[in-house]
Design an enzyme around this catalytic site. Structure first.
Site, PDB file in Angstrom:
ATOM      1  N   SER A   1       0.826  -1.212   0.000  1.00  0.00           N
ATOM      2  CA  SER A   1       0.000   0.000   0.000  1.00  0.00           C
ATOM      3  C   SER A   1       0.864   1.267   0.000  1.00  0.00           C
ATOM      4  CB  SER A   1      -0.935  -0.014   1.211  1.00  0.00           C
ATOM      5  OG  SER A   1      -0.207  -0.152   2.406  1.00  0.00           O
ATOM      6  N   THR A   2       2.046   1.231   0.609  1.00  0.00           N
ATOM      7  CA  THR A   2       2.926   2.412   0.588  1.00  0.00           C
ATOM      8  C   THR A   2       3.492   2.595  -0.824  1.00  0.00           C
ATOM      9  OG1 THR A   2       3.531   1.746   2.841  1.00  0.00           O
ATOM     10  CG2 THR A   2       4.731   3.589   1.892  1.00  0.00           C
TER      11      THR A   2
ATOM     12  N   GLY B   1       4.548  -9.096   3.884  1.00  0.00           N
ATOM     13  CA  GLY B   1       3.140  -9.018   4.279  1.00  0.00           C
ATOM     14  C   GLY B   1       2.206  -9.068   3.072  1.00  0.00           C
TER      15      GLY B   1
ATOM     16  N   GLU C   1      10.602  -9.363  -4.522  1.00  0.00           N
ATOM     17  CA  GLU C   1      11.163  -8.151  -3.905  1.00  0.00           C
ATOM     18  C   GLU C   1      12.650  -8.333  -3.636  1.00  0.00           C
ATOM     19  OE1 GLU C   1       7.110  -6.587  -1.658  1.00  0.00           O
ATOM     20  OE2 GLU C   1       8.562  -7.734  -0.521  1.00  0.00           O
TER      21      GLU C   1
HETATM   22  C1  5RP Z   1       4.920  -6.902   0.367  1.00  0.00           C
HETATM   23  C2  5RP Z   1       5.809  -6.180   1.302  1.00  0.00           C
HETATM   24  C3  5RP Z   1       5.428  -4.802   1.691  1.00  0.00           C
HETATM   25  O1  5RP Z   1       6.487  -3.952   1.400  1.00  0.00           O
HETATM   26  C4  5RP Z   1       5.124  -4.755   3.149  1.00  0.00           C
HETATM   27  O2  5RP Z   1       4.160  -5.736   3.442  1.00  0.00           O
HETATM   28  C5  5RP Z   1       4.602  -3.386   3.572  1.00  0.00           C
HETATM   29  O3  5RP Z   1       3.369  -3.167   2.999  1.00  0.00           O
HETATM   30  P1  5RP Z   1       2.517  -1.854   3.206  1.00  0.00           P
HETATM   31  O4  5RP Z   1       3.226  -0.757   2.501  1.00  0.00           O
HETATM   32  O5  5RP Z   1       1.175  -2.182   2.600  1.00  0.00           O
HETATM   33  O6  5RP Z   1       2.412  -1.598   4.686  1.00  0.00           O
HETATM   34  O7  5RP Z   1       6.813  -6.674   1.757  1.00  0.00           O
HETATM   35  O8  5RP Z   1       5.321  -8.227   0.173  1.00  0.00           O
END
Ligand code: 5RP
Length: 224
Positions: free
Chosen positions: A30-31, A96, A103
Site C-alpha cells: 500500500s505504501t 506481508g 522483492e
Molecule cells: C509486500 C511487502 C510490503 O512492502 C510490506 O508488506 C509493507 O506493505 P505496506 O506498505 O502495505 O504496509 O513486503 O510483500
C-alpha cells in the site's frame, strides 16, 4: 496524521531518489501504491520500471509506465519498497503482501534500497510482525516443524479459505513468536532449509536509506 496520509507523504517524498533517464526498481504494497501514483507524474522522464509483483506491474502499466523484465536489465541504481518492520541497521521484515521473493530479487539487482514506511514500522528487534516465508508446498509441514523447534508458531497463509498461492505458484507461512536478534545469521540459516524459497528477513538485502513518515514530517534514516 493517519497511517494512510503518512504513506502518501513518503510515497511522494521518495521521488527525489528517482533519477530521470533511468529504470527504477518498484516494490509492492500500500505504501508503494502511493509511490506509483507519484511516479506517474514523472513518467515522461524515466525509461520505466522493474516490478516486484504482478500487482505492482498492473498498477505501473495502468499509470502508463513501461515495465521491464528483470533479465532485460543488468543493474538498477535504486529499488524503492515498503517494509513490515525496519530496525536501526536497515534490516527488515517484508512479505506481508506475499511478494517477498521477487522483492528480494529486484533488491539484489539494485545498488541502493530505499525503504518507505510509516513510523509504526520502526522496531528495536525484528519479529513482532509475523515473519512471512515462501515455501514449496511439499516441504511446508517439515519447515513448520523446524520453526516450532526454534520457538515459533507457524501458520499457512490462507486466501478465501484456501492456501494463498504466490506469483511464483508457492505458499506462504507466517511465523509468530520469534525474536530475530541476528538477522544476517537467521536469514542465512533459514534460506538453506530445503523447500524454503525465500525468508522474509531482508538483512543481506537491507535498506541503505529509510524515509519514515512521522507526525513531524518525513525523517530520513541513513544506514550506509
Ligand atoms: C509486500 C511487502 C510490503 O512492502 C510490506 O508488506 C509493507 O506493505 P505496506 O506498505 O502495505 O504496509 O513486503 O510483500
Amino acid at each position: 496524521m493517519t497511517q494512510d496520509e503518512l504513506k502518501t507523504l513518503v510515497g511522494q517524498a521518495v521521488l527525489q531518489y528517482v533519477t530521470p533517464g533511468e529504470i527504477v526498481g518498484v516494490g509492492t504494497g500500500s505504501t508503494v501504491n502511493k509511490f506509483i501514483e507519484a511516479l506517474a507524474t514523472m513518467k515522461g522522464q524515466i525509461i520505466g520500471a522493474v516490478s516486484s509483483s504482478e500487482a505492482s506491474t498492473a498498477r505501473l502499466k495502468a499509470a502508463g509506465i513501461a515495465v521491464f523484465d528483470c533479465n532485460e536489465v543488468e543493474e538498477l541504481s535504486v529499488y524503492i519498497d515498503g517494509a513490515d518492520e525496519i530496525d536501526a541497521h536497515g534490516y527488515m521484515i517484508k512479505g506481508g503482501g506475499a511478494a517477498l521473493t521477487r522483492e528480494k530479487i529486484v533488491a539484489a539487482q539494485s545498488r541502493r534500497f530505499v525503504c518507505i514506511a510509516d513510523a509504526s514500522k520502526r522496531v528495536r528487534t525484528l519479529g513482532a510482525f509475523p515473519l512471512p516465508v515462501e515455501v514449496i508446498p511439499m516441504a511446508a509441514h517439515r519447515i513448520m516443524r523446524q520453526f516450532v523447534a526454534l520457538g515459533g508458531t507457524p501458520t499457512l497463509r490462507l486466501q478465501d479459505g484456501k492456501p494463498l498461492v504466490t506469483d511464483n505458484g508457492q505458499h506462504i507461512l507466517d511465523v509468530v513468536g520469534l525474536q530475530i536478534t541476528d538477522p544476517l545469521g537467521f536469514e542465512s540459516m533459514v534460506n538453506q532449509w530445503p523447500g524454503v524459497v525465500t525468508v522474509g528477513v531482508f538483512a543481506h538485502q537491507r535498506a541503505q536509506v529509510c524515509l519514515l513518515g512521522t507526525d513531524e514530517g518525513v525523517k530520513t534514516l541513513h544506514f550506509e
